[in-house]
Design an enzyme around this catalytic site. Structure first.
Site, short mmCIF file in Angstrom:
data_model
loop_
_atom_site.label_atom_id
_atom_site.label_comp_id
_atom_site.label_asym_id
_atom_site.label_seq_id
_atom_site.Cartn_x
_atom_site.Cartn_y
_atom_site.Cartn_z
N ASP A 34 -21.51 -5.03 -18.22
CA ASP A 34 -20.61 -6.40 -18.00
C ASP A 34 -19.41 -6.03 -17.32
O ASP A 34 -18.66 -6.80 -17.11
CB ASP A 34 -20.47 -6.70 -19.56
CG ASP A 34 -19.54 -5.50 -20.31
OD1 ASP A 34 -19.48 -4.60 -19.52
OD2 ASP A 34 -19.26 -5.71 -21.53
N GLY A 35 -19.39 -4.87 -16.73
CA GLY A 35 -18.29 -4.66 -15.82
C GLY A 35 -17.26 -3.69 -16.21
O GLY A 35 -16.27 -3.29 -15.70
N GLU A 36 -17.32 -3.56 -17.84
CA GLU A 36 -16.30 -2.58 -18.21
C GLU A 36 -16.49 -0.99 -17.73
O GLU A 36 -17.75 -0.58 -17.52
CB GLU A 36 -16.56 -2.55 -19.94
CG GLU A 36 -15.80 -3.58 -20.32
CD GLU A 36 -15.84 -3.50 -22.07
OE1 GLU A 36 -16.35 -2.77 -22.45
OE2 GLU A 36 -15.50 -4.60 -22.56
N ARG A 93 5.28 -3.27 -6.42
CA ARG A 93 5.96 -4.16 -5.65
C ARG A 93 6.44 -5.33 -6.45
O ARG A 93 7.59 -5.89 -5.90
CB ARG A 93 4.99 -4.65 -4.56
CG ARG A 93 4.93 -4.20 -3.31
CD ARG A 93 4.25 -4.87 -2.38
NE ARG A 93 2.64 -5.01 -2.35
CZ ARG A 93 1.95 -5.59 -1.82
NH1 ARG A 93 2.42 -6.25 -0.59
NH2 ARG A 93 0.73 -5.67 -1.98
N LYS A 189 13.40 -9.14 7.83
CA LYS A 189 12.37 -10.27 7.57
C LYS A 189 12.77 -11.17 6.39
O LYS A 189 13.36 -10.88 5.66
CB LYS A 189 10.99 -9.94 7.56
CG LYS A 189 10.85 -9.15 6.36
CD LYS A 189 9.36 -8.56 5.91
CE LYS A 189 9.15 -8.18 4.48
NZ LYS A 189 7.94 -7.69 4.18
N GLY A 224 0.74 -8.52 8.07
CA GLY A 224 1.68 -9.70 8.33
C GLY A 224 3.04 -8.95 8.88
O GLY A 224 3.40 -9.44 9.97
C1 R5P Z 1 7.19 -5.40 1.06
O1 R5P Z 1 8.38 -5.39 0.76
C2 R5P Z 1 6.51 -4.20 1.52
O2 R5P Z 1 7.50 -3.16 1.73
C3 R5P Z 1 5.66 -4.39 2.71
O3 R5P Z 1 6.53 -4.57 3.80
C4 R5P Z 1 4.74 -5.39 2.51
O4 R5P Z 1 4.16 -5.47 1.16
C5 R5P Z 1 3.43 -5.62 3.64
O5 R5P Z 1 2.71 -6.51 3.12
P1 R5P Z 1 1.83 -7.11 4.33
O6 R5P Z 1 1.24 -6.10 5.02
O7 R5P Z 1 0.79 -8.06 3.48
O8 R5P Z 1 2.63 -7.93 5.19
#
Ligand code: R5P
Length: 298
Positions: A34-36, A93, A189, A224
């Protein structure tokens, strides 16, 4: 000390046991239909100082659950102390509440659970931020893997500049630049919290023209963030860009995105099993062992 390598130890447990001259066992691991997960410690632990080594990616929830079960069992079987080496700590995160998103601060839940099963020492590498670790009710150790990473990439660049893809990675970039003996900077960013789209809002104060640019971050996931920084560096005239991150939560698709943005090499560490053969992996077991053997600060 007895090191027990969990189902996602990624070989770090074995590396720690030889560096620390500690006992070693691999946990027993099976998956029910079952995945456990069914896990077992794989060695007697009574009166031992046990460290369970378990990264928590991929399959974050499953890996966390296995770690919790193993730690709880070690305590139940009379270990003198139970520690966890979690090279990559899932949910780290998610360390802030954004009212517009209505999200929970899940790193707090994870740290609470680790404490609740009797883990008194937590060793984890490059957490997204250090501050949330103060919520852990025990000793938290964050090994410095910068020197190992710098050694791993040193042959790939000449006359480098380290570039952090956002302000959050500036500390990490600074540490790496100090070891490489070069300068560093960051770009800023902005991530749209609803669409997830990342855009650059501030240029770095470094001249990247003709430079080998080491783009350094704690992790790469979709690629990204790194790709955007690489495109920026390319437009600023960089000679070469390499991407370096402690945790490579990547697939071939993410690596492809980086290559399309002009990144020539991707480096990371063995804190997680890497999902792409394109990346070059640096072993950080020795750096983790060194931090574990250092005396606790009063
Ligand atoms: C964000 O604050 C982290 O330090 C990384 O920059 C981010 O989690 C990287 O995620 P992705 O590769 O999806 O842009």
């Amino acid at each position: 000390m007895l090191i027990i390598e969990g189902p996602c130890g990624n070989g770090i447990g074995r590396g720690l046991s030889s560096a620390l001259r500690a006992g070693f066992a691999e946990c027993r691991h099976a998956v029910f239909p079952d995945g456990e997960s069914e896990v077992g410690l794989g060695a007697p632990v009574k009166d031992e100082d046990v460290f369970i080594v378990q990264s928590t990616y991929p399959m974050q929830d499953k890996r966390l659950m296995e770690l919790l079960i193993l730690a709880d069992d070690a305590r139940g079987q009379g270990a003198r102390s139970v520690g966890a080496v979690v090279p990559y700590l899932a949910y780290a995160r998610q360390d802030m509440r954004f009212e517009e998103k209505g999200n929970a601060v899940s790193v707090n839940t994870v740290l609470g659970l680790l404490g609740a099963v009797g883990i008194t020492t937590l060793v984890t590498v490059s957490p997204h931020k250090r501050q949330p670790l103060s919520r852990f009710k025990g000793r938290a150790i964050v090994p410095d893997v910068t020197a190992a990473v710098a050694r791993g990439i040193s042959g790939a660049v000449r006359d480098p500049v380290v570039l952090a893809p956002d302000a959050g990675a500036l500390g990490l970039a600074g540490d790496l630049a100090r070891v490489l003996g070069c300068s560093y900077s960051n770009i800023d960013k902005k991530r749209d919290r609803l669409t997830g789209k990342v855009s650059i809002v501030r240029a770095p104060d470094q001249d990247l023209e003709g430079k080998d640019v080491v783009i350094a971050d704690d992790m790469i996931s979709t690629g990204g963030t790194m790709a955007q920084a690489a495109r920026f560096a390319r437009e600023a005239g960089a000679r070469k860009m390499i991407a370096v991150a402690t945790h490579l939560l990547v697939t071939d698709a993410a690596c492809g995105r980086l290559r399309d943005a002009g990144v020539s090499e991707i480096y990371g560490t063995n804190t997680v099993p890497c999902g792409s053969k394109e990346a070059r992996i640096i072993d950080v077991s020795a750096a983790i062992a060194e931090a574990m053997s250092a005396p606790a600060m009063p």
